[in-house]
Design an enzyme around this catalytic site. Structure first.
Site, PDB file in Angstrom:
ATOM      1  CE1 TYR A 190      -3.643   2.589   0.656  1.00 28.02           C
ATOM      2  CE2 TYR A 190      -2.320   3.308   2.519  1.00 28.02           C
ATOM      3  CZ  TYR A 190      -3.378   3.503   1.657  1.00 28.02           C
ATOM      4  OH  TYR A 190      -4.168   4.627   1.793  1.00 28.02           O
ATOM      5  CE  LYS A 231       1.036   4.925   8.280  1.00 34.25           C
ATOM      6  NZ  LYS A 231       0.973   4.124   7.084  1.00 34.25           N
ATOM      7  CG  ASP A 265       5.697   3.749   0.852  1.00 33.47           C
ATOM      8  OD1 ASP A 265       6.001   4.353   1.909  1.00 33.47           O
ATOM      9  OD2 ASP A 265       4.529   3.636   0.439  1.00 33.47           O
TER      10      ASP A 265
HETATM   11  C1  LIG Z   1       0.371   4.671   5.716  1.00 35.78           C
HETATM   12  C2  LIG Z   1       1.142   4.451   4.494  1.00 35.78           C
HETATM   13  C3  LIG Z   1       1.085   5.340   3.414  1.00 35.78           C
HETATM   14  C4  LIG Z   1       0.130   6.489   3.351  1.00 35.78           C
HETATM   15  O1  LIG Z   1       0.385   7.422   4.344  1.00 35.78           O
HETATM   16  P1  LIG Z   1      -0.820   8.413   4.763  1.00 35.78           P
HETATM   17  O2  LIG Z   1      -0.159   9.335   5.737  1.00 35.78           O
HETATM   18  O3  LIG Z   1      -1.864   7.532   5.373  1.00 35.78           O
HETATM   19  O4  LIG Z   1      -1.279   9.090   3.554  1.00 35.78           O
HETATM   20  C5  LIG Z   1       1.928   5.123   2.342  1.00 35.78           C
HETATM   21  N1  LIG Z   1       2.772   4.090   2.327  1.00 35.78           N
HETATM   22  C6  LIG Z   1       2.848   3.214   3.343  1.00 35.78           C
HETATM   23  C7  LIG Z   1       3.832   2.103   3.276  1.00 35.78           C
HETATM   24  C8  LIG Z   1       2.012   3.357   4.445  1.00 35.78           C
HETATM   25  O5  LIG Z   1       2.041   2.445   5.413  1.00 35.78           O
END
Ligand SMILES: *Cc1c(COP(=O)(O)O)cnc(C)c1O
Length: 447
Positions: free
Chosen positions: A154, A289, A261
């Site tokens: 994701y 995060k 990511d």
């Molecule tokens: C949570 C997440 C996102 C998206 O971040 P948001 O702050 O919710 O937009 C993108 N990539 C990864 C791996 C994530 O866990």
């Protein structure tokens, strides 16, 4: 389903249920992010009013040991005194200016120092934004259009990435009647994403280096490969030995931009993230995060020659009213300050104790359970087989997970309301908290 709570469902108490009923009339599903609605586990969510350390309290006054950690950011626990004091001080001095501030420089310096592949970076307000911008940059730099992503990963909710996405999309695919996927079956993309946009996204299985090789061999102008170096959004799935190295080599050889990511893994599994832990060097990295310390922050950064293509230096436009917000920068800075070697050792020990405890409890109850863990992120999968990709994750017994979830919630332990998410241990958890959790798990698993 209109989103009304199911009668006599487990979950929140009467006050939470009343709030949820009203919320359902005001916000889709009663929530502002889909998985919070408990669709995958049934029942209604407790509405939380307070957090402190490893604990949260709901509107009915119930206390829970928390392993959601706000879905990853709260590595220091809830309302860490140093973070609270710092953000209070910063907010009192003005919460947003729309002009450069010293805190952005300090935070950029801290991130660049910790993550060697980041020469330059830009702060945004969410992980989604970071990923969107990184891919726009990769396309601009290469003059190519296709991107490669991995099934079950994701990367936020940008159009191009809602193709076989993990997290909420994987959860909802399981929760919708009739959508109980066969192993490896295609998951629906979001409605509203034009086929023309999705057509530029190639999806390959996680941990399958041969599939990546095949995509490159087929040609087709690949601008970027984006990967969660430790997958966290199909539940935790570590990279197989050599997998990320091969992907890196293939990108180099093809002139494609490698995007890690690390929105979850950045500062979570090591100060240098997954790339620090495994000794890799992506071209671009997305963060979020943990670096916001519980406030809305994302960042993307990497090679200087690439980042110099971002406006106002270059032709790739990206902007944000609240980007680099001082309160969020300060929360991130104070959080990063807590993350020394001893902190990561402690997080690893607590994570190991929890994973071992869950696995042991399952063994004693003869419940097939695979616990995947990297540092302080882990997922107990209700399956006997190894979980190495989305297909093997989807073999998990989601009903078994839902029963386990409610068994824990009823015993005062809050974990993610989906089989396909990561549990997070924080610095506020203690060995005693973990023992209590394992006892609760043993009771929830006993039949
Ligand atoms: C949570 C997440 C996102 C998206 O971040 P948001 O702050 O919710 O937009 C993108 N990539 C990864 C791996 C994530 O866990």
């Amino acid at each position: 389903m209109n989103g009304a709570p199911r009668a006599a469902a487990p979950g929140g108490g009467p006050r939470s249920a009343a709030l949820y009923a009203e919320a359902c009339g005001l916000m889709p599903g009663g929530v502002n992010s889909p998985v919070r609605a408990y669709r995958a586990v049934g029942g209604t969510p407790p509405f939380l009013v307070r957090g402190e350390g490893a604990r949260v309290w709901d509107a009915d006054g119930r206390e829970y040991l928390d392993y959601l950690g706000s879905w990853g950011p709260l590595i220091a626990g809830h309302a860490h005194p140093a973070v609270v004091a710092a953000v209070t001080e910063t907010a009192a001095a003005g919460s947003s200016f729309g002009a450069p501030t010293p805190l952005e420089v300090e935070m950029a310096r801290a991130v660049a120092a910790a993550v060697p592949s980041i020469d330059m970076l830009r702060f945004v307000s969410s992980g989604t934004e970071a990923v969107m911008a990184a891919l726009r940059l990769a396309r601009a730099a290469t003059g190519r259009r296709s991107i490669v992503k991995f099934d079950g990963c994701y990367h936020g909710h940008a159009d191009a990435l809602l193709v076989k996405a993990g997290s909420g999309m994987m959860t909802l695919a399981h929760a919708s009647p009739g959508a109980r996927a066969q192993p490896g079956a295609a998951l629906p993309s979001s409605a509203g994403v034009p086929d023309e946009v999705a057509a530029w996204t190639r999806v390959v299985p996680f941990n399958d280096a041969d599939a990546v090789r095949a995509v490159f061999r087929a040609g087709g102008e690949i601008a970027a490969v984006i990967v969660e170096p430790v997958a966290g959004n199909m539940g935790v799935v570590p990279p197989a030995p050599g997998f990320l190295e091969t992907v890196q080599d293939l990108c180099r050889a093809a002139g494609a931009v490698l995007v890690f990511d690390e929105v979850i893994t950045g500062f979570r599994i090591a100060r240098g993230g997954a790339q620090g832990r495994y000794g890799l060097k992506p071209d671009l990295t997305c963060l979020g995060k943990v670096i916001g310390g519980g406030f809305p922050v994302g960042a993307y950064g990497g090679r200087r020659d690439l980042m110099q293509m971002i406006a106002p230096l270059g032709p790739v436009y990206q902007a944000g009213t609240l980007s680099g917000n001082p309160v969020a920068m300060r929360a991130g800075l104070e959080t990063l300050r807590l993350l020394d070697d001893a902190a990561y050792r402690r997080l690893d020990e607590l994570g190991a104790a929890l994973a071992d405890g869950l696995a042991g409890a399952a063994r004693r109850s003869s419940v097939p359970l695979v616990v995947n863990r990297v540092g302080s992120m882990l997922t107990p999968f209700f399956t006997a087989g190894p979980v190495t990709d989305a297909a093997s994750a989807q073999r998990a017994d989601v009903d078994g997970y839902a029963r386990f979830f409610h068994g824990l919630l009823a015993r005062g332990v809050m974990v993610p309301p989906s089989q396909f998410e990561a549990w997070f241990v924080s610095l506020a958890h203690t060995a005693g908290d973990v023992r209590r959790t394992v006892d609760a798990a043993a009771a929830a698993l006993a039949r």
